[in-house]
Write a protein that holds these residues in place. Structure first.
Motif, PDB file in Angstrom:
ATOM      1  N   THR A 112       0.839  -1.203   0.000  1.00 17.01           N
ATOM      2  CA  THR A 112       0.000   0.000   0.000  1.00 17.01           C
ATOM      3  C   THR A 112       0.875   1.255   0.000  1.00 17.01           C
ATOM      4  O   THR A 112       0.642   2.187  -0.783  1.00 17.01           O
ATOM      5  CB  THR A 112      -0.935  -0.010   1.238  1.00 17.01           C
ATOM      6  OG1 THR A 112      -1.795  -1.144   1.123  1.00 17.01           O
ATOM      7  CG2 THR A 112      -1.760   1.254   1.322  1.00 17.01           C
TER       8      THR A 112
ATOM      9  N   ASP B 134       2.504  -2.606 -10.075  1.00 16.16           N
ATOM     10  CA  ASP B 134       2.195  -3.189  -8.769  1.00 16.16           C
ATOM     11  C   ASP B 134       2.485  -4.691  -8.892  1.00 16.16           C
ATOM     12  O   ASP B 134       1.712  -5.443  -9.485  1.00 16.16           O
ATOM     13  CB  ASP B 134       0.715  -2.915  -8.439  1.00 16.16           C
ATOM     14  CG  ASP B 134       0.275  -3.598  -7.146  1.00 16.16           C
ATOM     15  OD1 ASP B 134       1.059  -4.392  -6.589  1.00 16.16           O
ATOM     16  OD2 ASP B 134      -0.862  -3.346  -6.709  1.00 16.16           O
TER      17      ASP B 134
ATOM     18  N   GLN C 183       1.426  -9.187  -6.128  1.00 13.03           N
ATOM     19  CA  GLN C 183       0.983 -10.585  -6.251  1.00 13.03           C
ATOM     20  C   GLN C 183       1.883 -11.396  -7.193  1.00 13.03           C
ATOM     21  O   GLN C 183       1.730 -12.616  -7.283  1.00 13.03           O
ATOM     22  CB  GLN C 183      -0.466 -10.654  -6.749  1.00 13.03           C
ATOM     23  CG  GLN C 183      -1.480 -10.094  -5.763  1.00 13.03           C
ATOM     24  CD  GLN C 183      -1.648 -10.952  -4.508  1.00 13.03           C
ATOM     25  OE1 GLN C 183      -1.180 -12.094  -4.441  1.00 13.03           O
ATOM     26  NE2 GLN C 183      -2.291 -10.386  -3.513  1.00 13.03           N
TER      27      GLN C 183
ATOM     28  N   SER D 228       5.625  -6.433  -1.650  1.00 12.12           N
ATOM     29  CA  SER D 228       5.210  -6.550  -0.251  1.00 12.12           C
ATOM     30  C   SER D 228       5.725  -7.862   0.318  1.00 12.12           C
ATOM     31  O   SER D 228       5.693  -8.896  -0.355  1.00 12.12           O
ATOM     32  CB  SER D 228       3.682  -6.508  -0.197  1.00 12.12           C
ATOM     33  OG  SER D 228       3.239  -6.717   1.109  1.00 12.12           O
TER      34      SER D 228
ATOM     35  N   LYS E  98       3.243 -11.206   1.527  1.00  9.11           N
ATOM     36  CA  LYS E  98       2.646 -12.094   0.514  1.00  9.11           C
ATOM     37  C   LYS E  98       3.614 -13.216   0.125  1.00  9.11           C
ATOM     38  O   LYS E  98       3.272 -14.104  -0.638  1.00  9.11           O
ATOM     39  CB  LYS E  98       2.284 -11.311  -0.757  1.00  9.11           C
ATOM     40  CG  LYS E  98       1.494 -10.038  -0.521  1.00  9.11           C
ATOM     41  CD  LYS E  98       0.066 -10.284  -0.125  1.00  9.11           C
ATOM     42  CE  LYS E  98      -0.693  -8.963  -0.079  1.00  9.11           C
ATOM     43  NZ  LYS E  98      -2.060  -9.120   0.375  1.00  9.11           N
TER      44      LYS E  98
HETATM   45  C1  LIG Z   1      -2.107  -6.348  -5.937  1.00 10.10           C
HETATM   46  C2  LIG Z   1      -1.919  -5.792  -4.555  1.00 10.10           C
HETATM   47  N1  LIG Z   1      -1.350  -4.592  -4.414  1.00 10.10           N
HETATM   48  C3  LIG Z   1      -1.147  -4.057  -3.200  1.00 10.10           C
HETATM   49  C4  LIG Z   1      -1.516  -4.711  -2.048  1.00 10.10           C
HETATM   50  C5  LIG Z   1      -1.278  -4.066  -0.710  1.00 10.10           C
HETATM   51  O1  LIG Z   1      -0.188  -4.673  -0.064  1.00 10.10           O
HETATM   52  P1  LIG Z   1       0.004  -4.533   1.529  1.00 10.10           P
HETATM   53  O2  LIG Z   1      -0.963  -5.455   2.167  1.00 10.10           O
HETATM   54  O3  LIG Z   1       1.439  -4.948   1.750  1.00 10.10           O
HETATM   55  O4  LIG Z   1      -0.213  -3.114   1.870  1.00 10.10           O
HETATM   56  C6  LIG Z   1      -2.126  -5.965  -2.159  1.00 10.10           C
HETATM   57  C7  LIG Z   1      -2.584  -6.688  -0.958  1.00 10.10           C
HETATM   58  O5  LIG Z   1      -3.460  -7.520  -1.006  1.00 10.10           O
HETATM   59  C8  LIG Z   1      -2.324  -6.523  -3.442  1.00 10.10           C
HETATM   60  O6  LIG Z   1      -2.894  -7.709  -3.609  1.00 10.10           O
END
Ligand SMILES: Cc1ncc(COP(=O)(O)O)c(C=O)c1O
Length: 379
Positions: free
Chosen positions: A70, A175, A178, A198, A201
């Motif tokens: 995020t 991004d 995933q 991140s 995950k």
């Molecule tokens: C595609 C995607 N982007 C961003 C995020 C956000 O990541 P974080 O939980 O580390 O803030 C997620 C979380 O589910 C995600 O699936």
């Protein structure tokens, strides 16, 4: 327990927890302190950054540690917009991005930026021709995810990067939250300027992540403070979390090299089993990422199904939280053009390298059993 919600989060590797504990205990000095104890922490921070950069095949100067996906997404999108608004105030993204992208874009719209939300086809893929047509003299940023978190759809990142590279005024943010550790992404492509990752995950810890910022790309920082991370992301570094993240990256990327087929096999087992039941429609594309499988069971409320499976100690999920105007609807499935019979009844399985064949077979059996039971209750 059978845990099939790995796109929501993963269980930390034991080695990750051990690293976190060890660093917290032994290297709790502040990397900015000038005494030796701080110096040791700083050295470990530099070593971790070098290791992460090597794993991602980027330079250390191009990698910034953050609190997660995020923050990385917000930093990239708002950072480019605020820094480069003199060049133009148009941003392109897609309708199926994660809320941390969509909401960042909406926030910029409230500041007067113009945002185009690209449509997607039934499989959740953007159309490159539409993207080309949308770029104008005001466009400063394209933000497109690598792997969709609900469907597993893989966007044509290389083609977008090729296109973006032709526009010197334009930055491209990916991004990769995933995709990391599952679907390869070449960050050395000159068209990719920014990339979010991140840790939780990939069996790391929550509250840690990274943002790749290509050399020469400048951002307006989200935070201001003590100058850490070259002033791009100030704040005392979460050294233990960072070391743990780098360990999770290394372990996951090793598994990616050796066990990718394992995920494909598990996914194929589930797909085949679900396909045989006429009540179930599969939404994920055949050529999507191997760890995410989305399907709908029309007229079976996802919450009820998830609750019933939970009683059997099996955990799957539905649409991502807060991503739709209507509480029951998956905004992603709706954007794919599916009617309510699919978009209100979506379920998602997300796998990790730790899941076994026995687990997914057990899931399939129990899932069908749960549907039969609910069928009886529903009359
Ligand atoms: C595609 C995607 N982007 C961003 C995020 C956000 O990541 P974080 O939980 O580390 O803030 C997620 C979380 O589910 C995600 O699936």
């Amino acid at each position: 327990m059978i845990y099939l919600d790995n796109s929501a989060t993963t269980s930390p590797y034991p080695e990750v927890l051990e690293s976190f504990r060890k660093v917290s205990e032994t290297y709790y000095g502040n990397p900015s302190s000038i005494h030796q104890f701080g110096g040791e922490a700083e050295k470990l921070l530099k070593t971790s950054k070098k290791q992460a950069a090597d794993l991602l095949k980027v330079s250390e100067q191009e990698l910034f540690f953050t609190s997660g996906g995020t923050e990385s997404n917000n930093t990239a999108i708002k950072g480019i917009a605020l820094k480069h608004q003199n060049r133009g105030r148009h941003i392109i993204t897609s309708q199926v991005e994660h809320p941390s992208v969509l909401e960042a874009c909406a926030a910029l719209e409230s500041l007067g930026f113009r945002v185009t939300y690209l449509s997607v086809n039934h499989e959740g893929k953007i159309d490159l021709d539409e993207l080309k047509r949308t770029i104008d003299g005001e466009t400063i940023l394209i933000s497109i995810m690598h792997v969709n978190n609900e469907l597993g759809t893989i966007q044509p990142i290389k083609e977008i990067a090729d296109l973006a590279a032709k526009y010197p005024k334009l930055f491209f943010h990916v991004d990769h939250v995933q995709g990391l550790g599952k679907v390869p992404l070449d960050l050395s492509h000159p068209g990719i300027d920014l990339c979010s990752m991140s840790s939780h995950k990939i069996h790391g810890l929550k509250g840690t992540g990274a943002l790749y910022i290509q050399k020469g790309t400048t951002l307006f920082p989200l935070l201001h403070g003590g100058g850490q991370e070259s002033s791009q992301r100030p704040g005392t570094e979460n050294l233990a979390g960072i070391v743990a993240m780098v360990k999770a990256m290394r372990l996951t990327m090793e598994k990616q090299r050796h066990s990718y087929q394992h995920l494909e096999k598990l996914s194929a087992i589930i797909r085949t089993a679900l396909h045989q039941d006429h009540r179930i429609v599969i939404n994920s594309p055949e050529d999507g990422a191997p760890h995410i499988l989305n399907f709908s069971v029309p007229n079976f409320k996802p919450e009820v199904v998830i609750h019933a499976l939970g009683k059997e100690n099996i955990f799957i999920s539905t649409k991502s939280a807060c991503s739709s105007k209507h509480s029951d609807e998956s905004a992603v499935l709706a954007a794919c053009g599916w009617g309510e019979d699919r978009s209100h009844f979506g379920l998602r399985i997300s796998l990790s390298y730790q899941n076994t064949e026995e687990e997914v077979r057990e899931f399939c059996k129990t899932f069908i059993h749960v549907l039969d039971q609910l069928n009886n209750v529903m009359g």
